[in-house]
Each structure stands twice: as C-alpha cells, then as structure tokens.
Write a protein that holds these residues in place. Structure first.
Motif, short mmCIF file in Angstrom:
data_model
loop_
_atom_site.label_atom_id
_atom_site.label_comp_id
_atom_site.label_asym_id
_atom_site.label_seq_id
_atom_site.Cartn_x
_atom_site.Cartn_y
_atom_site.Cartn_z
N ARG A 1 0.84 -1.20 0.00
CA ARG A 1 0.00 0.00 0.00
C ARG A 1 0.88 1.26 0.00
NH1 ARG A 1 -5.23 -1.51 1.06
NH2 ARG A 1 -5.52 -3.51 2.12
N TRP B 1 -6.06 3.63 1.30
CA TRP B 1 -7.26 4.44 1.41
C TRP B 1 -7.45 5.04 2.79
CZ3 TRP B 1 -9.48 5.65 -3.02
CH2 TRP B 1 -9.33 4.79 -4.11
N GLY C 1 -5.71 8.15 -3.37
CA GLY C 1 -6.29 7.01 -4.08
C GLY C 1 -7.29 7.43 -5.14
N LEU D 1 -5.46 8.81 -8.06
CA LEU D 1 -4.84 7.75 -8.85
C LEU D 1 -5.87 7.08 -9.75
CD1 LEU D 1 -1.89 6.84 -8.91
CD2 LEU D 1 -2.50 4.99 -7.33
N PRO E 1 -3.96 1.50 -3.28
CA PRO E 1 -3.74 2.76 -2.54
C PRO E 1 -4.05 2.54 -1.06
CG PRO E 1 -5.10 3.12 -4.50
CD PRO E 1 -5.00 1.64 -4.31
N LEU F 1 -7.26 -0.64 -7.96
CA LEU F 1 -7.67 0.73 -7.64
C LEU F 1 -9.15 0.80 -7.23
CD1 LEU F 1 -5.88 2.77 -10.45
CD2 LEU F 1 -5.07 2.24 -8.16
#
Length: 233
Positions: free
Chosen positions: A144, A188, A195, A198, A186, A230
């Motif tokens: 992550r 989060w 995130g 992205l 990501p 994602l």
C-alpha cells in the motif's frame, strides 16, 4: 543498484525520523542515519534485524545508513529495502534497459510545468513522463502507498493526469521495495484523496504500474509486475 560495506545489526530505537539506535553483533551500539523519513512504524520495531551501509564520507554525524530491515510476517520473513533513494535508482536502470520500451533522451529529475518529475523521455514523437513512488508498507500480503499523507504525490498525480489528457505517455511507477506481495492498492485509510486521484489518473490514460523488487542486504533491482487494484474499499 548496489551497496557496499554492509553490516548487520539489531534495531533498538528511533529517537527522531533521521536517526536510529542500533546494536552491532559485538554488543556495541551506534547511531545510524535512516534513509527514509516516512513513518515505517511497522518496520522499525525493537529487535528487528536491520542492515547498515558504512560511508567513508568525512564529516558525517553518523557513520552509516540504515538501508534494509527484516519484517516478520505470518508468511515468513520479508527483507524490505528502506532507502528512499533506491526506487529511483532501480527504476532508472529498468527504464534504461527498456522497461517501458525503447526511450530516447531519458533524463532524471526534469521540471515540467509546476513540478519536478523523476524521469522524462521521448518515445518516437511522444513525450514521456514517469513518476516513481517507493513503497515499503505491506499489510497481509498487500502493498500500500502512501504510509503517510503525501501532498507532493497528490500534486504529481494530478499534473500527470493533465499531461495524459494532452496525449503524453504518463506513468506512475510504484516500486515495491520487497518481493512476495500479492497486489498493490492505494492506502485508502491514510490518504483517500491520493487514491481517488490515482483512479482519475488511470481513467485519463495514466499508466499505473507496480513492480516488486529482488532485495538483498546489498542490492535492489526491479523484479516482476504486481497487479494493481484501484477499486474503492
């Protein structure tokens, strides 16, 4: 990407983000420079096995740099490179070797627009930008990023999104500084906005790639692609 003069030690304490107290095999203690200003709280725990690179540069406040650490997980031990400069060095080698295909005029640390990007190049008649993100956070087999909010990273991703919409080839390359993870997501919980940015970047055509690394106490090279997830949690 190679280190020299490596010494094994045991981590004792991190008085501040730049310094670690470690114990050498002979029982003596010293202070080492931590080459990663991130939190790394899950890595630098008392008793962890770490690896130091000694420096011959005069005038240093510490004689060595902490560059790698062993993390104990339910699946075994992970050797994780902690050097924040290592991802760019390894990525530069990978790009020069054709990781994104043949590139011309490959240069590091190039200012474009309002940001300084890790790599810029040309591919035929198309401009290429690559931003590298080093990842040391592993949770239950998932890598992550980030391990702390990153306004600079958010700005880079948003600018890459704009350039991709203009037809540039843009890539966020997540260099996972270990091997053995199942996928990249990501972080989060730590920085949801990153995130979301992205995801928007990927929708705009930015390539979001993750690569694991073959890590030894004295080296790190990019290894294999890691699936990128994602999806919103």
């Amino acid at each position: 990407m190679q280190y020299h003069h490596i010494q094994q030690a045991v981590f004792l304490q991190r008085p501040n983000r730049f310094v670690a107290r470690v114990q050498l095999p002979d029982g003596s203690e010293l202070r080492a420079h931590v080459k990663n200003t991130g939190r790394c709280a899950e890595l630098l725990v008392p008793g962890a096995k770490v690896y130091l690179e000694y420096s011959a540069r005069p005038g240093r406040a510490t004689p060595c740099d902490l560059v790698a650490v062993e993390k104990v997980t339910p699946r075994g031990r992970l050797l994780i490179n902690m050097d924040s400069a290592a991802p760019n060095a390894a990525a530069g080698e990978w790009l020069a070797a054709g990781g994104l295909g043949p590139l011309q005029q490959l240069r590091a640390e190039q200012t474009v627009g309002d940001s300084r990007f890790d790599f810029a190049a040309m591919q035929q008649d198309r401009r290429v930008l690559v931003e590298v993100k080093g990842c040391t956070l592993e949770q239950d087999g998932v890598a992550r990023f980030p391990d702390a909010p990153t306004l600079r990273g958010l700005k880079h991703v948003r600018e890459l999104t704009g350039f991709a919409r203009q037809g540039w080839r843009c890539c966020v390359l997540v260099v996972i500084q270990m091997t053995g993870v199942q996928r990249f997501c990501p972080n989060w919980d730590t920085h949801r906005e990153f995130g979301l940015a992205l995801r928007e970047a990927a929708d705009a055509g930015v390539e979001v790639r993750a690569m694991d690394c073959l890590v030894t106490p004295d080296s790190m090279v990019l290894g294999a692609p890691v699936p990128v997830d994602l999806s919103l949690p």
